[in-house]
Design a protein around this motif. Structure first.
Motif, short mmCIF file in Angstrom:
data_model
loop_
_atom_site.label_atom_id
_atom_site.label_comp_id
_atom_site.label_asym_id
_atom_site.label_seq_id
_atom_site.Cartn_x
_atom_site.Cartn_y
_atom_site.Cartn_z
N TYR A 1 0.69 -0.97 -0.19
CA TYR A 1 -0.01 0.05 0.03
C TYR A 1 0.84 1.25 -0.26
O TYR A 1 0.65 2.24 -0.76
CB TYR A 1 -0.87 -0.29 1.20
N LEU A 2 1.93 1.43 0.89
CA LEU A 2 2.83 2.36 0.89
C LEU A 2 3.32 2.76 -0.44
O LEU A 2 3.72 3.79 -0.91
CB LEU A 2 3.91 2.41 2.30
N VAL B 1 0.80 4.60 -2.76
CA VAL B 1 0.47 5.98 -2.50
C VAL B 1 1.30 6.93 -3.12
O VAL B 1 2.70 6.74 -3.37
CB VAL B 1 0.63 6.44 -0.99
N ILE C 1 3.67 10.33 -0.04
CA ILE C 1 4.44 9.68 0.59
C ILE C 1 5.78 9.35 -0.14
O ILE C 1 5.86 8.63 -1.12
CB ILE C 1 3.72 8.32 1.21
N ASP D 1 -1.99 7.82 4.51
CA ASP D 1 -2.34 8.33 3.14
C ASP D 1 -3.17 9.61 3.48
O ASP D 1 -4.16 9.38 3.78
CB ASP D 1 -3.17 7.43 2.43
N SER D 2 -2.88 10.78 2.98
CA SER D 2 -3.36 12.08 3.25
C SER D 2 -4.68 11.74 2.27
O SER D 2 -5.56 12.69 2.62
CB SER D 2 -2.39 12.98 2.67
N ASP D 3 -4.73 11.08 1.27
CA ASP D 3 -6.05 11.01 0.54
C ASP D 3 -6.93 10.03 1.35
O ASP D 3 -8.15 9.93 0.52
CB ASP D 3 -5.89 10.53 -1.00
N SER D 4 -6.78 9.53 2.29
CA SER D 4 -7.56 8.52 2.85
C SER D 4 -8.60 9.39 3.92
O SER D 4 -8.41 9.52 5.12
CB SER D 4 -6.86 7.27 3.68
N ARG E 1 -6.32 1.99 -4.38
CA ARG E 1 -4.91 2.01 -4.25
C ARG E 1 -4.13 0.95 -4.99
O ARG E 1 -3.37 1.19 -6.07
CB ARG E 1 -4.05 2.24 -3.04
#
Length: 889
Positions: A521-522, A525, A530, A802-805, A858
């Motif tokens: 996941y990271l 992003v 990130i 995640d800032s979009d989460s 994602r």
């Protein structure tokens, strides 16, 4: 030599022996059947390769079972065996490892005991302590190097289709039962701890008649350790192991009598020696007389005409180059390979007389036993689980018999240390005795000299070993690179150009299945949000250190070979031995199962790790004097960096005013090391997201340490409570993602449904779906996998970063303390206070539906997708020229 001897068929003679009403057939003229039980140490696969090279009309290796409580970890060991057999064209050889069976309190042995624990500590699960195994180093020079074969394994051995797979892998007991019951009689070689074979004998006494002979490498009868001695003219030198019967170099101050293989499970070795089956022992008495000499080493270096010889020499060279002192040529011996040579020679000559000779060792009959406990017998001091707390001793052992004394409990057991500083415990000692305990066995006492006195090789077996491994018969087909006509090593470094990169993030992971999902996941992003700078590996949790190679492979798949990876401390805080830091206790790590749903599965990523493309980066034991090694190895630039080194190099490259966000998904060992280091750089940490800890809502709301019933903690806190306390006592800005909120988003059906319904897919989404589907299926199939949803919840921290989460998340501020009082029921437990303790932001609520959608979307996004989908795709690339689109014919 052995391979050059011709085998002539004579008249086929069938002997039918009636035993207890059963027909047992021995066929003269057929190949001698062999089963090898091994702990897959370096010298073990020398022995394995030696056996595989023999004339198959004379000797037929039919099975290999992995001893899982000694020098290697089961997941890494079994796949190395598969790869060795594939290289040698022997995929017909059965391979067994592990098993989920246990032993009940009344001594009933259930089917498929996995052999992860010594018999004295085996309960009904695969979780448990390291009473004897803690004598084996965990990291460099120990299991980390053996699991990876110093980094050579993945660089050299080809990878075939066989691999470990959960609940499909044949167990050690299944393989033993199948092969030994099949007939005709079979010969068993035991060159590790004796757990597997002892369990077989105890549970299948009716099959003893099918075992023709047992050959054992282990023990020391009249041996005198030649290492640790002082020069004759020295006045200041203090002798260490010099003259001891045993070879426990990490534990001779407690036990100078035992040898590693027997010490790994003394009670099991006793069962094997006392089984009534003929035994030949090749102890330290003999192996101490065949050290690797410089002449042999140099001759081997010049004699590598086969892949198996090349692999063996590369391994021996790394042993030499990384040896802890300058006495390699007087302290590294041909233990297991020599045993194989002696055994095969005896077997070849067995038809000639009732007292068969062999080419390689002088032999003598002795009356011996294996000591399993220390006098006085009949004591009850809490050290002996066979007797302590039992009205009827386990296995109906005699209350005042030889097994009823004090049993060594750890490296520095106070009982074992005499006033003169010399160890007095004898657990695992193969000693000469008289009376009812004596078993008459054939013992190798000395390696025979080379008949050619002019040869630089001073032992007869040296000549045989080199001739056999270099013989063109039964030779390896190819190695990892030569199997592909267009193999090319490629490193993928992304070019971000003028992209403005997002916040710098470091991911601290213990390599559980959930951690790999979080890592995927990271990596998905957008880098504008990130910028994943490094991965710090904390091997005090759900996987062994060698699993670091899976991280390298996953990064390679995703085209991120630029991301630094550092290996953290191998022990929880205060658990390494003060006088020998390479070894230590497993007080907390013992809570992790060794088998299904535990280390075996994590180390293989539940059987899926081998589907990932092979990275050119991997753990290696390469090192240099600069970093504390005794000497520079051949390629010190390939050295595996430590976590603190990666961290310190990273903070030096930060832009002015920039700080790092850390996400931790395992025990807090590495983070505590950063805080406690002399170059304390914690001021450069912007915030820490900690996935773990349990905040209990009521007395029935327990944590998830299922293997320690008294615990109310969560695994990441329990596995290193002192590190957790250190972190929560610090000034760090902490966001806690506790167990309760993880459990609320831990639904396999919902997240899998979302992944399946995604409009697009990517290789990484498919891999994640396969992994989660496998975890879910295993959870439904077997009780050992009841905790799989724990790993699904571990992804939450990555999604939260995640800032979009937009998870509709809410937090509460709480004052928190972590207990680290050396009390098992409290260690790692979190308590909430009104005014004292660390003020922590605790994740309280999230929208689970949105969480599943974000994760699936994602991973299914085509941006920042895999550059290489799988190992199969990688193989296709290596099978065709760069300008072709189809594999070459």
């Amino acid at each position: 030599m052995l391979l050059q001897k011709q085998f002539y068929w004579g008249v086929l003679v069938v002997l039918v022996v009636v035993i207890g009403g059963n027909l047992q057939t021995v066929v003269e003229g057929s190949p001698r059947r062999i089963l090898l039980d091994t702990d897959v140490d370096t010298d073990d696969f020398f022995a394995l390769l030696y056996l595989l090279k023999l004339n198959r009309s004379e000797f037929q290796l039919e099975a290999v079972t992995v001893n899982a409580n000694a020098w290697t970890n089961a997941g890494h060991a079994v796949n190395q065996i598969y790869d060795l057999l594939y290289m040698m064209g022997r995929d017909d050889v059965a391979v067994g490892v592990g098993g989920e069976g246990g032993i009940l309190e009344d001594g009933t042995i259930l089917p498929n005991v996995g052999g992860y624990l010594p018999l004295i500590d085996q309960g009904t699960t695969t979780a448990g302590g390291c009473r004897y195994r803690q004598a084996i180093p965990v990291g460099p020079g120990g299991r980390l190097d053996i699991d990876t074969n110093f980094g050579i394994r993945k660089a050299f051995l080809p990878q075939g289709s066989r691999r470990y797979s959960p609940l499909r892998q044949p167990t050690a007991q299944q393989v033993m039962i199948d092969k030994i019951s099949a007939g005709p009689k079979i010969t068993v070689f035991v060159i590790g701890a004796h757990t597997n074979f002892a369990v077989f004998l105890m549970n299948n006494p009716h099959l003893k008649k099918n075992v023709e002979h047992i050959y054992v490498m282990g023990g020391g009868v009249r041996s005198k350790n030649p290492t640790g001695c002082c020069p004759n003219n020295s006045t200041s030198c203090v002798p260490e192991q010099c003259g001891d019967p045993g070879n426990l170099f990490t534990d001779y101050t407690s036990n100078p009598y035992a040898e590693f293989n027997i010490f790994g499970d003394p009670f099991a070795a006793y069962q094997v020696i006392h089984s009534g089956i003929p035994v030949t022992l090749v102890p330290l008495d003999a192996t101490n007389t065949i050290p690797i000499t410089q002449n042999f080493y140099e001759a081997f270096e010049k004699s590598q005409t086969t892949y198996e010889a090349q692999y063996s020499f590369k391994s021996l060279k790394m042993q030499h180059d990384t040896w802890f002192d300058d006495q390699f040529f007087t302290s590294y011996f041909m233990w297991d390979s020599f045993t194989s040579g002696v055994a095969v020679s005896i077997m070849q000559n067995s038809h000639k007389s009732s007292h068969p000779e062999n080419e390689f060792a002088e032999m003598e009959y002795m009356n011996i036993t294996v000591i399993t406990s220390n006098k006085p017998y009949g004591v009850s001091d809490g050290s002996n689980p066979f007797f302590d707390g039992h009205k009827v001793p386990k296995f109906n052992l005699s209350k005042n018999g030889v097994h009823s004394g004090h049993v060594q409990n750890g490296l520095r057991d106070p009982f074992c240390v005499a006033k003169n500083g010399k160890g007095k415990c004898k657990d695992g000692y193969t000693t000469e005795v008289t009376g009812s305990e004596a078993v008459r066995i054939l013992v190798a006492t000395k390696a025979k000299p080379n008949k050619d006195v002019a040869s630089p090789l001073n032992r007869e077996f040296f000549k045989s070993f080199l001739e056999v491994l270099n013989s063109p018969q039964q030779t390896g087909k190819f190695n990892f690179t030569t199997q592909f006509p267009f193999y090319k090593e490629v490193t993928y470094i992304p070019n971000f150009g003028n992209t403005k990169l997002g916040k710098p993030v470091v991911f601290d992971m213990d390599m559980s299945a959930g951690d790999f999902l979080a890592l995927l996941y990271l990596l998905k992003v957008p880098v504008e949000m990130i910028n994943l700078k490094a991965i710090l590996v904390t091997p005090t949790g759900w996987a062994n250190a060698a699993t670091i190679d899976v991280i390298y492979d996953l990064l390679h798949m995703m085209g991120r070979d630029d991301i630094l990876v550092g290996r953290g401390d191998l022990f929880a805080m205060n658990q390494s031995d003060p006088s020998f830091s390479a070894v230590g206790d497993c007080k907390y790590a013992k809570a992790i199962p060794h088998g299904g749903g535990g280390l075996l599965d994590s180390d293989t990523l539940y059987g899926l790790a081998r589907d990932l493309p092979r990275s050119p980066r991997r753990y290696t034991a390469q090192n240099s004097v600069k970093y504390g090694a005794p000497r520079d190895t051949e390629n010190p630039e390939l050295r595996q960096p430590l976590a603190l080194e990666v961290w310190e190099s990273l903070v030096k490259t930060l832009d002015p005013g920039s700080k790092i966000t850390i996400l931790t998904n395992g025990p807090l060992t590495t983070l505590a090391s950063i805080i406690s280091s002399k170059n304390n750089t914690s001021s450069l940490i912007k915030e820490v997201y900690i996935v773990g800890g349990h905040i209990s809502r009521n007395e029935n709301d327990k944590g998830n340490v299922f293997s320690v019933p008294s615990s109310n903690a969560e695994f990441n806190m329990f596995l290193d409570p002192l590190a957790a306390k250190t972190v929560f006592d610090s000034s760090l800005n902490i966001t806690l993602i506790p167990l309760g909120i993880q459990q609320r988003v831990g639904s396999f059906p919902k997240i899998l449904k979302r992944l399946r319904n995604a409009k697009k897919t990517t290789p990484e989404a498919l891999f994640a779906r396969r992994l989660m589907s496998r975890l879910y299926r295993l959870q439904q199939l077997h009780h050992s996998y009841h905790h799989m949803e724990t790993f699904l919840g571990e992804v939450l921290g990555a999604v939260l970063l995640d800032s979009d989460s937009h998870l509709s998340q809410s937090f509460k501020l709480k004052h928190i303390k972590v207990f680290a009082d050396d009390i098992e029921s409290r260690d790692g437990e979190i308590s909430i206070y009104q005014d004292e303790g660390k003020l922590v932001k605790v994740l309280d609520t999230v929208n689970a539906k949105t969480y599943y959608e974000l994760f699936a979307d994602r991973l299914s996004d085509s941006k920042q997708s895999a550059v290489l989908a799988s190992f199969e795709e990688q193989k296709k690339l290596w099978q065709k020229p760069p300008n072709q689109t189809e594999p070459a014919e």
